[in-house]
Design a protein around this motif. Structure first.
Motif, PDB file in Angstrom:
ATOM      1  N   GLN A  34      -2.732   2.310   9.770  1.00 30.07           N
ATOM      2  CA  GLN A  34      -1.412   2.379   9.120  1.00 30.07           C
ATOM      3  C   GLN A  34      -0.417   3.156   9.993  1.00 30.07           C
ATOM      4  OE1 GLN A  34      -4.325   2.861   7.592  1.00 30.07           O
ATOM      5  NE2 GLN A  34      -4.273   2.371   5.423  1.00 30.07           N
TER       6      GLN A  34
ATOM      7  N   ASN B 217      -5.651  12.486   0.450  1.00 29.95           N
ATOM      8  CA  ASN B 217      -4.777  11.629   1.271  1.00 29.95           C
ATOM      9  C   ASN B 217      -5.681  10.810   2.187  1.00 29.95           C
ATOM     10  OD1 ASN B 217      -2.106  10.752   2.043  1.00 29.95           O
ATOM     11  ND2 ASN B 217      -2.412  11.819   3.977  1.00 29.95           N
ATOM     12  N   LYS B 218      -5.074   9.960   2.972  1.00 28.91           N
ATOM     13  CA  LYS B 218      -5.805   9.050   3.849  1.00 28.91           C
ATOM     14  C   LYS B 218      -6.896   9.771   4.620  1.00 28.91           C
ATOM     15  CE  LYS B 218      -5.485   5.556   4.158  1.00 28.91           C
ATOM     16  NZ  LYS B 218      -6.444   4.752   3.342  1.00 28.91           N
TER      17      LYS B 218
ATOM     18  N   CYS C 121      -1.247   8.385   8.791  1.00 32.11           N
ATOM     19  CA  CYS C 121      -1.083   7.228   7.912  1.00 32.11           C
ATOM     20  C   CYS C 121       0.378   6.778   7.893  1.00 32.11           C
ATOM     21  CB  CYS C 121      -1.596   7.542   6.501  1.00 32.11           C
ATOM     22  SG  CYS C 121      -1.901   6.044   5.524  1.00 32.11           S
TER      23      CYS C 121
ATOM     24  N   SER D 133       0.469  12.306   0.055  1.00 32.56           N
ATOM     25  CA  SER D 133      -0.707  12.477  -0.804  1.00 32.56           C
ATOM     26  C   SER D 133      -0.776  11.392  -1.871  1.00 32.56           C
ATOM     27  CB  SER D 133      -0.661  13.847  -1.485  1.00 32.56           C
ATOM     28  OG  SER D 133      -1.744  13.943  -2.403  1.00 32.56           O
ATOM     29  N   ASP D 134      -2.000  11.048  -2.238  1.00 36.07           N
ATOM     30  CA  ASP D 134      -2.235  10.081  -3.315  1.00 36.07           C
ATOM     31  C   ASP D 134      -2.501  10.766  -4.645  1.00 36.07           C
ATOM     32  OD1 ASP D 134      -2.706   8.546  -0.782  1.00 36.07           O
ATOM     33  OD2 ASP D 134      -2.863   6.953  -2.290  1.00 36.07           O
TER      34      ASP D 134
ATOM     35  N   PHE E 155     -10.110   7.797   1.511  1.00 34.31           N
ATOM     36  CA  PHE E 155      -9.352   9.055   1.396  1.00 34.31           C
ATOM     37  C   PHE E 155     -10.309  10.236   1.554  1.00 34.31           C
ATOM     38  CE2 PHE E 155      -7.247   5.790  -1.084  1.00 34.31           C
ATOM     39  CZ  PHE E 155      -5.955   5.867  -0.602  1.00 34.31           C
TER      40      PHE E 155
ATOM     41  N   ARG F 298      -6.918   0.024  -7.560  1.00 34.62           N
ATOM     42  CA  ARG F 298      -7.305   1.078  -6.601  1.00 34.62           C
ATOM     43  C   ARG F 298      -7.448   2.370  -7.408  1.00 34.62           C
ATOM     44  NH1 ARG F 298      -4.237   1.473  -0.955  1.00 34.62           N
ATOM     45  NH2 ARG F 298      -6.270   2.304  -0.315  1.00 34.62           N
TER      46      ARG F 298
ATOM     47  N   THR G 204       7.899   9.938   1.892  1.00 37.84           N
ATOM     48  CA  THR G 204       7.539  11.322   1.587  1.00 37.84           C
ATOM     49  C   THR G 204       7.511  12.110   2.907  1.00 37.84           C
ATOM     50  OG1 THR G 204       5.167  10.738   1.630  1.00 37.84           O
ATOM     51  CG2 THR G 204       6.276  10.666  -0.504  1.00 37.84           C
TER      52      THR G 204
ATOM     53  N   THR H 144       3.805   6.871   5.418  1.00 35.18           N
ATOM     54  CA  THR H 144       4.346   7.477   4.205  1.00 35.18           C
ATOM     55  C   THR H 144       5.841   7.220   4.091  1.00 35.18           C
ATOM     56  OG1 THR H 144       4.776   9.522   5.393  1.00 35.18           O
ATOM     57  CG2 THR H 144       2.630   9.364   4.337  1.00 35.18           C
TER      58      THR H 144
ATOM     59  N   ARG I  84       0.853  -1.184   0.000  1.00 34.05           N
ATOM     60  CA  ARG I  84       0.000   0.000   0.000  1.00 34.05           C
ATOM     61  C   ARG I  84       0.894   1.240   0.000  1.00 34.05           C
ATOM     62  NH1 ARG I  84       1.759   1.660   4.034  1.00 34.05           N
ATOM     63  NH2 ARG I  84       0.684   3.624   3.718  1.00 34.05           N
ATOM     64  N   GLY I  85       0.222   2.409  -0.107  1.00 36.24           N
ATOM     65  CA  GLY I  85       0.978   3.654  -0.239  1.00 36.24           C
ATOM     66  C   GLY I  85       1.081   3.945  -1.727  1.00 36.24           C
ATOM     67  N   ALA I  86       0.777   5.188  -2.102  1.00 34.58           N
ATOM     68  CA  ALA I  86       0.664   5.532  -3.522  1.00 34.58           C
ATOM     69  C   ALA I  86       1.892   5.124  -4.345  1.00 34.58           C
ATOM     70  CB  ALA I  86       0.372   7.022  -3.646  1.00 34.58           C
TER      71      ALA I  86
HETATM   72  O1  MRU Z   1      -4.713   3.270   1.854  1.00 28.62           O
HETATM   73  P1  MRU Z   1      -3.231   3.482   1.909  1.00 28.62           P
HETATM   74  O2  MRU Z   1      -2.603   2.914   3.117  1.00 28.62           O
HETATM   75  O3  MRU Z   1      -2.555   3.042   0.625  1.00 28.62           O
HETATM   76  O4  MRU Z   1      -3.074   5.064   1.987  1.00 28.62           O
HETATM   77  C1  MRU Z   1      -1.792   5.612   1.939  1.00 28.62           C
HETATM   78  C2  MRU Z   1      -1.782   7.075   2.153  1.00 28.62           C
HETATM   79  O5  MRU Z   1      -2.801   7.703   2.289  1.00 28.62           O
HETATM   80  C3  MRU Z   1      -0.455   7.761   2.095  1.00 28.62           C
HETATM   81  O6  MRU Z   1      -0.463   8.904   2.897  1.00 28.62           O
HETATM   82  C4  MRU Z   1      -0.176   8.172   0.641  1.00 28.62           C
HETATM   83  O7  MRU Z   1      -0.238   7.065  -0.207  1.00 28.62           O
HETATM   84  C5  MRU Z   1       1.114   8.852   0.469  1.00 28.62           C
HETATM   85  S1  MRU Z   1       2.433   7.688   0.793  1.00 28.62           S
HETATM   86  C6  MRU Z   1       3.861   8.092   0.344  1.00 28.62           C
END
Ligand code: MRU
Length: 340
Positions: free
Chosen positions: A187, A238-239, A148, A227-228, A309, A86, A160, A150, A49-51
């Protein structure tokens, strides 16, 4: 394929390996991921997980499949399916599009393998750049709040927002991190706390709802989040829970920063309204599912609303920390501000 190892993914003996994040911090189990169905399943249940991490792992798997003889047509179909796993993180779509663009080159599959390798290596470099710029903002002895995860689990590099925190720690700034547990999938409570512990960063896990009273007591100096997807007007997804933190930070006059590579800006999203928001299963809110235990505390028939998000409006953001620089709301008035 070259061999790679990051905190949460690896290429080992030509195979993609994923550290199952649903079991952390208690169990470190590496899963072998050999096909698109397996990766989609892992992405959807947040084993990875994580963008950045979902985009990078998808590119690496496509490269492995190409190396193992997948036809160009098959690879395109696989890429399209992975993009649908996703909806919110634009990195997933961007990275897969980059790899698929190389399918038509004469030296396929080498062209695809090279691209996937550069996506991985680029992310390591981008994380370092953003983290340095963000860490320069932090002063000695500050307390930072983050939401979350990151860090190394969410990217190929040091992260990040968490990369900023790690760099400030390594600069000897003696920081303390308030780690939002990040309901509903924790997370922060499970992963960011674990990364902080591994790195020797002083941290305190808090319930998401404790942020307000900590800010009121003057105990939070700055907030850093990831941020995603960022819209061109600076609104960003973001989350879930990030927006409420931004409102709190604004009310209490606490500087609030978003940290992401410039590729997180989606030129096709003009405002936060254009960002697709993933909605996840009600069971995640009604109890705890998957991972090391499963338990439902709410009546099983209770309806639940579970957006993964939320969108924070640009006017609540003090600074956008990108690999290209730190931008303020005024900077956003220039066309293609993120490239300036
Ligand atoms: O649902 P997730 O755990 O994938 O959400 C992740 C986040 O919201 C992170 O803050 C985001 O992906 C930035 S990570 C570098």
């Amino acid at each position: 394929m070259r061999e790679f190892t990051s905190m949460g993914m690896a290429i080992d003996n030509g195979k993609l390996k994923i550290l199952d994040q649903t079991l952390l911090p208690h169990e470190k189990k590496w899963l072998s991921c050999e096909n698109v169905d397996a990766l989609i399943e892992m992405i959807q249940r947040l084993a990875i997980r994580g963008a950045p991490a979902i985009g990078i792992s998808s590119s690496l798997l496509l490269a492995i499949l190409a190396e193992h003889g997948h036809s160009r047509e098959q690879l395109i179909k696989d890429g399209v399916r992975l993009k649908e796993s996703r909806p919110t993180a634009v990195n997933l779509m961007n990275n897969i599009d980059r790899v698929l663009k190389k399918v038509s080159e004469n030296d396929y599959p080498s062209s695809v393998i090279r691209e996937a390798e550069s996506i991985y290596l680029e992310d390591v470099g981008l994380c370092k750049k953003m983290s340095r710029l963000g860490a320069n903002i932090i002063k000695k002895n500050e307390s930072i709040l983050t939401h979350c995860n990151t860090g190394g689990l969410a990217t190929a590099g040091i992260g990040t927002a968490m990369g900023v925190i790690r760099t400030a720690h390594e600069d000897g700034k003696n920081i303390t991190v308030f780690v939002d547990e990040t309901r509903p999938l924790l997370q922060g409570g499970r992963l960011t706390s674990w990364e902080c512990g591994e790195l020797g960063i002083s941290h305190v896990v808090i319930c998401d709802s404790s942020a307000a009273m900590l800010m009121k007591a003057g105990k939070v100096d700055r907030v850093f989040v990831g941020s995603d997807r960022i819209a061109t007007n600076g609104d960003f997804a973001n989350k879930i829970g990030t927006y409420s933190l931004a409102v709190l930070a604004h009310y209490h006059d606490v500087p609030f920063y978003v940290v992401a590579p410039r590729t997180t800006i989606d030129p096709e999203c003009f405002s936060g309204k254009d960002i697709p928001i993933e909605e996840r299963d009600a069971s995640e809110v009604l109890g705890i599912t998957g991972g090391l235990c499963s338990y439902t505390w709410a009546p099983e028939k209770s309806p639940a609303y579970n957006p993964a998000f939320d969108v924070t409006p640009a006017e609540l953001v003090t600074g956008w920390v990108l690999d290209t620089g730190v931008f303020t709301f005024n900077d956003l008035q220039h066309a293609n501000w993120w490239m300036c």
